[in-house]
Design a protein around this motif. Structure first.
Motif, PDB file in Angstrom:
ATOM      1  N   UNK A   1      48.778  36.188  40.311  1.00 16.84           N
ATOM      2  CA  UNK A   1      48.695  35.760  39.104  1.00 16.84           C
ATOM      3  C   UNK A   1      46.498  35.978  38.706  1.00 16.84           C
ATOM      4  N   UNK A   2      46.424  36.597  39.656  1.00 16.25           N
ATOM      5  CA  UNK A   2      44.792  36.534  39.649  1.00 16.25           C
ATOM      6  C   UNK A   2      43.913  37.669  38.728  1.00 16.25           C
ATOM      7  N   UNK A   3      44.412  38.182  37.704  1.00 24.52           N
ATOM      8  CA  UNK A   3      44.131  39.218  36.896  1.00 24.52           C
ATOM      9  C   UNK A   3      43.812  38.844  35.734  1.00 24.52           C
ATOM     10  N   UNK A   4      43.203  39.194  34.755  1.00 25.88           N
ATOM     11  CA  UNK A   4      42.371  38.901  33.563  1.00 25.88           C
ATOM     12  C   UNK A   4      42.265  39.866  32.757  1.00 25.88           C
ATOM     13  N   UNK A   5      42.079  39.498  31.606  1.00 30.33           N
ATOM     14  CA  UNK A   5      41.765  40.132  30.502  1.00 30.33           C
ATOM     15  C   UNK A   5      39.900  39.889  29.879  1.00 30.33           C
ATOM     16  N   UNK A   6      39.357  40.911  29.569  1.00 28.78           N
ATOM     17  CA  UNK A   6      37.858  40.575  29.712  1.00 28.78           C
ATOM     18  C   UNK A   6      37.298  40.816  28.229  1.00 28.78           C
ATOM     19  N   UNK A   7      36.882  40.048  27.368  1.00 36.13           N
ATOM     20  CA  UNK A   7      36.204  41.241  25.337  1.00 36.13           C
ATOM     21  C   UNK A   7      35.080  40.125  25.547  1.00 36.13           C
TER      22      UNK A   7
ATOM     23  N   UNK B   1      37.580  39.799  39.504  1.00 33.34           N
ATOM     24  CA  UNK B   1      36.675  39.658  39.046  1.00 33.34           C
ATOM     25  C   UNK B   1      36.862  38.603  37.819  1.00 33.34           C
ATOM     26  N   UNK B   2      37.229  38.780  36.851  1.00 26.99           N
ATOM     27  CA  UNK B   2      37.283  37.581  35.692  1.00 26.99           C
ATOM     28  C   UNK B   2      37.637  36.485  36.388  1.00 26.99           C
ATOM     29  N   UNK B   3      38.605  36.479  37.274  1.00 26.74           N
ATOM     30  CA  UNK B   3      39.595  35.273  38.244  1.00 26.74           C
ATOM     31  C   UNK B   3      38.284  34.356  38.859  1.00 26.74           C
ATOM     32  N   UNK B   4      37.922  34.888  39.494  1.00 25.68           N
ATOM     33  CA  UNK B   4      36.824  35.004  40.920  1.00 25.68           C
ATOM     34  C   UNK B   4      35.970  33.949  39.977  1.00 25.68           C
ATOM     35  N   UNK B   5      35.118  34.824  38.846  1.00 26.40           N
ATOM     36  CA  UNK B   5      33.961  34.065  37.981  1.00 26.40           C
ATOM     37  C   UNK B   5      34.513  32.909  37.220  1.00 26.40           C
TER      38      UNK B   5
END
Length: 248
Positions: A97-103, A169-173
């Motif tokens: 689950x620890x993935x992301x979309x960055x905009x 990185x997004x999930x960590x932040x």
């Protein structure tokens, strides 16, 4: 803040992060049914959709994306969208689950309107709605799964912070933005699309964001490589930067 019809920059950032996330969730569901490999498919389809929507709503803006050719036009533009259609391809492909979309929309090299979506858990964080981080410190800092940089390890040891492994990185932040951890120290090298949107959201939440030497983060540089950065609770800014200075 620019608008196209009734869509502001902030609304567009959210729309892109949510829409790409829905595409990616659907792709992963289809993979479970059909058994095909998803990482490359997800990257390509999310990029294609984001690119089409940006071309429709902000045709004059430049774009820097992990999944698109950098034609250099961004270097003469004051408005640049820095995006990662799928941050954490390995986690996405493995069913985590620890993935992301960055905009992120940057203006003159600084994050302005940003959104980070965590589609697998149905969460989205945006610069215009994220609450300020508060409450007690947790005594935890996030780190990559399977490894941690020497710098992060030194901060963990020096300040007595327990390391929590998280994928993208997004999930960590966003774990720091949520208040689940106090700091994210990265010194292994990333690219601007890996951290621009997370940094924008973290700054909006009142967190400290800088290079590990304390200098300001700058985006839309000629080389998009970003060697290091810190995202942390403001109370830990000085202790963390001091610890990092010990090994500089």
């Amino acid at each position: 803040m620019r608008s196209s019809g009734s869509v502001t920059d902030a609304e567009l950032a959210r729309m892109l992060a949510e829409g790409a996330g829905k595409i990616l969730v659907d792709i992963r569901y289809q993979q479970l049914l059909g058994g095909y490999l998803l990482g490359d498919v997800g990257d390509a389809m999310a990029q294609a959709w984001i690119g089409a929507i940006l071309a429709q709503h902000r045709p004059a803006d430049a774009v820097l994306s992990e999944e698109a050719t950098d034609n250099g036009r961004r270097l003469t533009s004051d408005r640049v969208w820095i995006i990662d259609p799928l941050d954490g391809t390995r986690e996405f492909s493995s069913g985590r689950d620890d993935w992301a979309v960055h905009i992120a929309l940057t203006i003159d090299g600084q994050p302005a309107d940003c959104a980070v979506s965590l589609p697998a858990i149905g969460e989205i964080y945006t610069t215009d709605t994220v609450p300020s981080v508060g409450g007690d410190l947790t005594g935890r800092m996030v780190a990559s799964r399977g490894w941690a940089s020497y710098e992060a390890g030194h901060v963990s040891s020096r300040l007595g912070l327990d390391m929590v492994p998280i994928g993208s990185a997004g999930a960590k932040a966003m774990a720091v933005v949520r208040g689940d951890a106090d700091a994210y120290v990265h010194a292994g090298g990333q690219y601007e699309w890996d951290n621009c949107a997370p940094v924008g959201v973290a700054q909006a939440a009142g967190l400290h964001c800088s290079r590990i030497d304390g200098s300001d983060l700058e985006y839309n540089r000629r080389s998009p490589f970003m060697p290091d950065f810190v995202i942390c609770r403001s109370e830990l800014r000085d202790p963390i930067l001091s610890a990092l200075a010990e090994i500089a």
